[in-house]
Design a protein around this motif. Structure first.
Motif, PDB file in Angstrom:
ATOM      1  N   ARG A   8      26.649 -28.996  -5.653  1.00 16.75           N
ATOM      2  CA  ARG A   8      25.788 -28.023  -4.998  1.00 16.75           C
ATOM      3  C   ARG A   8      25.254 -26.984  -5.985  1.00 16.75           C
ATOM      4  O   ARG A   8      24.129 -26.511  -5.856  1.00 16.75           O
ATOM      5  CB  ARG A   8      26.542 -27.348  -3.854  1.00 16.75           C
ATOM      6  CG  ARG A   8      26.721 -28.272  -2.659  1.00 16.75           C
ATOM      7  CD  ARG A   8      27.638 -27.687  -1.619  1.00 16.75           C
ATOM      8  NE  ARG A   8      27.715 -28.555  -0.440  1.00 16.75           N
ATOM      9  CZ  ARG A   8      28.657 -28.492   0.483  1.00 16.75           C
ATOM     10  NH1 ARG A   8      29.633 -27.586   0.364  1.00 16.75           N
ATOM     11  NH2 ARG A   8      28.652 -29.306   1.519  1.00 16.75           N
TER      12      ARG A   8
ATOM     13  N   TYR B 102      18.268 -28.629   1.303  1.00 21.02           N
ATOM     14  CA  TYR B 102      18.628 -27.229   1.055  1.00 21.02           C
ATOM     15  C   TYR B 102      18.770 -26.469   2.377  1.00 21.02           C
ATOM     16  O   TYR B 102      19.738 -25.719   2.573  1.00 21.02           O
ATOM     17  CB  TYR B 102      17.579 -26.561   0.178  1.00 21.02           C
ATOM     18  CG  TYR B 102      17.766 -25.068   0.031  1.00 21.02           C
ATOM     19  CD1 TYR B 102      18.801 -24.553  -0.751  1.00 21.02           C
ATOM     20  CD2 TYR B 102      16.931 -24.171   0.698  1.00 21.02           C
ATOM     21  CE1 TYR B 102      18.988 -23.180  -0.871  1.00 21.02           C
ATOM     22  CE2 TYR B 102      17.109 -22.797   0.586  1.00 21.02           C
ATOM     23  CZ  TYR B 102      18.135 -22.305  -0.202  1.00 21.02           C
ATOM     24  OH  TYR B 102      18.333 -20.950  -0.322  1.00 21.02           O
TER      25      TYR B 102
ATOM     26  N   ILE C  20      25.252 -24.046  -0.470  1.00 24.67           N
ATOM     27  CA  ILE C  20      24.633 -24.014  -1.798  1.00 24.67           C
ATOM     28  C   ILE C  20      24.608 -22.593  -2.346  1.00 24.67           C
ATOM     29  O   ILE C  20      24.943 -22.359  -3.517  1.00 24.67           O
ATOM     30  CB  ILE C  20      23.201 -24.592  -1.725  1.00 24.67           C
ATOM     31  CG1 ILE C  20      23.260 -26.081  -1.383  1.00 24.67           C
ATOM     32  CG2 ILE C  20      22.458 -24.380  -3.049  1.00 24.67           C
ATOM     33  CD1 ILE C  20      21.909 -26.696  -1.061  1.00 24.67           C
TER      34      ILE C  20
END
Length: 435
Positions: A74, A145, A152
């Motif tokens: 990530r 995302y 993330i």
């Protein structure tokens, strides 16, 4: 790498002058030299940062899904995607700005070796931003995302990359999520590409015609003029003139029997830029160049290109006038440095001042001085082109008191004339033979 690239990316708020230049250039139909310089510097800087970001994306790509550590994946994805988002945002901004302004597009597509810019550079950028394969991958990355945003962001922050997490959040409003808009951009590029190929082919043919014609005319003499083997400027005249020239002087010349005189406006058809000797350039603080040769003192565009030449070559003529800029040393240094960066360019047989990849003799003067201090030249519209003749330089330069006449030779007689006497003769030649 991302930390170095992010602050260097040009932002819309920082480009108010360049955007104003683009609007003015579109209305005018061409860029002025000072506008050209500003645009090149910003665009070259953007391309350098773009290259850095691409290197980062390519270097991280193999590691995005590699390894068992999900947190590390990530982090790598976050860094790579942040760089890609910056690339897309800046590329889209420039493409949209140029798409509505053909003059800007054409300028960005010019080759400019001074800044390492190749011909059709912007068209390649447009093509890359309209790549369906690349943009499809990018929209998939956006989806990933948005589905894993918190994880993330947390992985970046916990890994000591809080700045990257902040930059990535700042890119979110610019995400292009609509694939239909990407397809429209691709179709728009394809249409432009088809039109450009036809236009480019026409321009290449016309340039070759002008080049061949210009090369031939440059060598021909007027058939009804008495041919002489010796030019009027003698070695004694040359020696006397050498003692009085200064860096920054403009030398306007005439060959009495040249056939090109019949096609160029007025009495004075040609101009050259005196850059001084190595000692004078060093005194002004000009960076050393290959021109730091004791015999080289002139930058002049002729059919073989924009090259450094000797004064003996430049003054192998029948008549000439020397005008000197009324200018401070700091501005003179800027003008000389500007002019000398154009050395090595090809000659522009089309006489198109809108482009800076090839120059004619007077364009060297134009691009050296326009926009420096209070110096400004107005281009004339002749034969469908915007240009500046040697007569224009004399008329505008003397008329606006930007230049003073230092001396002349070959006007009405074969004597050197100085100061007021020289100026009165030059002005008389402009009135009598002016376009």
């Amino acid at each position: 790498m991302l930390q170095a690239a992010e602050p260097a990316l040009p932002r819309e708020n920082d480009l108010s002058q360049e955007i104003a230049d683009a609007i003015a250039a579109q209305e005018r139909g061409y860029y002025l030299p000072d506008e050209d310089e500003r645009l090149r510097e910003v665009y070259a800087r953007y391309l350098a940062v773009r290259g850095t970001l691409w290197e980062m994306v390519l270097a991280l790509k193999p590691h995005v899904y590699g390894g068992p550590d999900e947190k590390e994946q990530r982090q790598v994805f976050g860094l790579s995607f942040c760089a890609a988002a910056m690339l897309v945002r800046c590329g889209s901004f420039i493409v949209n700005l140029a798409h509505a302004r053909p003059v800007l597009w054409k300028k960005l597509d010019e080759a400019e070796p001074r800044y390492g810019l190749e011909r059709k550079n912007f068209t390649r950028l447009y093509r890359s931003t309209s790549s369906l394969r690349w943009m499809w991958v990018y929209t998939e990355a956006i989806r990933y995302y948005e589905s894993n945003r918190e994880e993330i962001q947390e992985a970046l922050i916990s890994g000591g990359m809080a700045s990257a997490a902040e930059w990535l959040s700042a890119e979110e409003p610019f995400f292009e999520k609509n694939r239909s808009s990407l397809i429209r951009r691709r179709l728009s590029y394809r249409l432009h590409s088809i039109v450009r190929r036809h236009t480019s082919g026409y321009k290449k043919v016309m340039f070759q015609i002008f080049r061949m014609g210009g090369s031939v005319i440059a060598e021909l003499k007027q058939p009804f003029k008495k041919q002489v083997l010796r030019k009027r400027v003698t070695s004694e005249v040359l020696a006397e003139v050498k003692r009085h020239l200064r860096a920054g002087d403009v030398i306007v010349t005439r060959h009495e029997d040249a056939l090109s005189n019949l096609f160029l406006p007025g009495y004075w058809p040609h101009a050259a830029y005196y850059i001084g000797d190595a000692i004078e350039r060093d005194h002004l603080g000009i960076e050393p160049t290959d021109a730091n040769n004791g015999r080289i003192s002139v930058l002049e565009a002729k059919k073989d290109g924009v090259l450094y030449r000797t004064l003996e070559e430049t003054l192998a003529v029948d008549a000439f006038v020397v005008i000197r800029p009324r200018i401070k040393d700091a501005h003179l240094r800027e003008a000389l440095s500007r002019a000398m960066t154009h050395e090595g360019k090809l000659y522009d047989f089309v006489f198109d001042f809108r482009n800076a990849d090839r120059l004619v003799c007077t364009e060297v003067i134009y691009r050296a001085y326009h926009g420096v201090g209070n110096f400004s030249f107005a281009l004339s519209h002749r034969s469908g082109r915007h240009c500046l003749s040697a007569e224009d330089i004399l008329n505008q330069g003397i008329g606006a008191a930007l230049f003073e006449v230092v001396l002349c030779f070959g006007v009405e007689d074969e004597e050197l004339r100085w100061g007021d006497s020289a100026q009165s003769r030059v002005l008389a030649s402009l009135r009598k033979f002016g376009a």
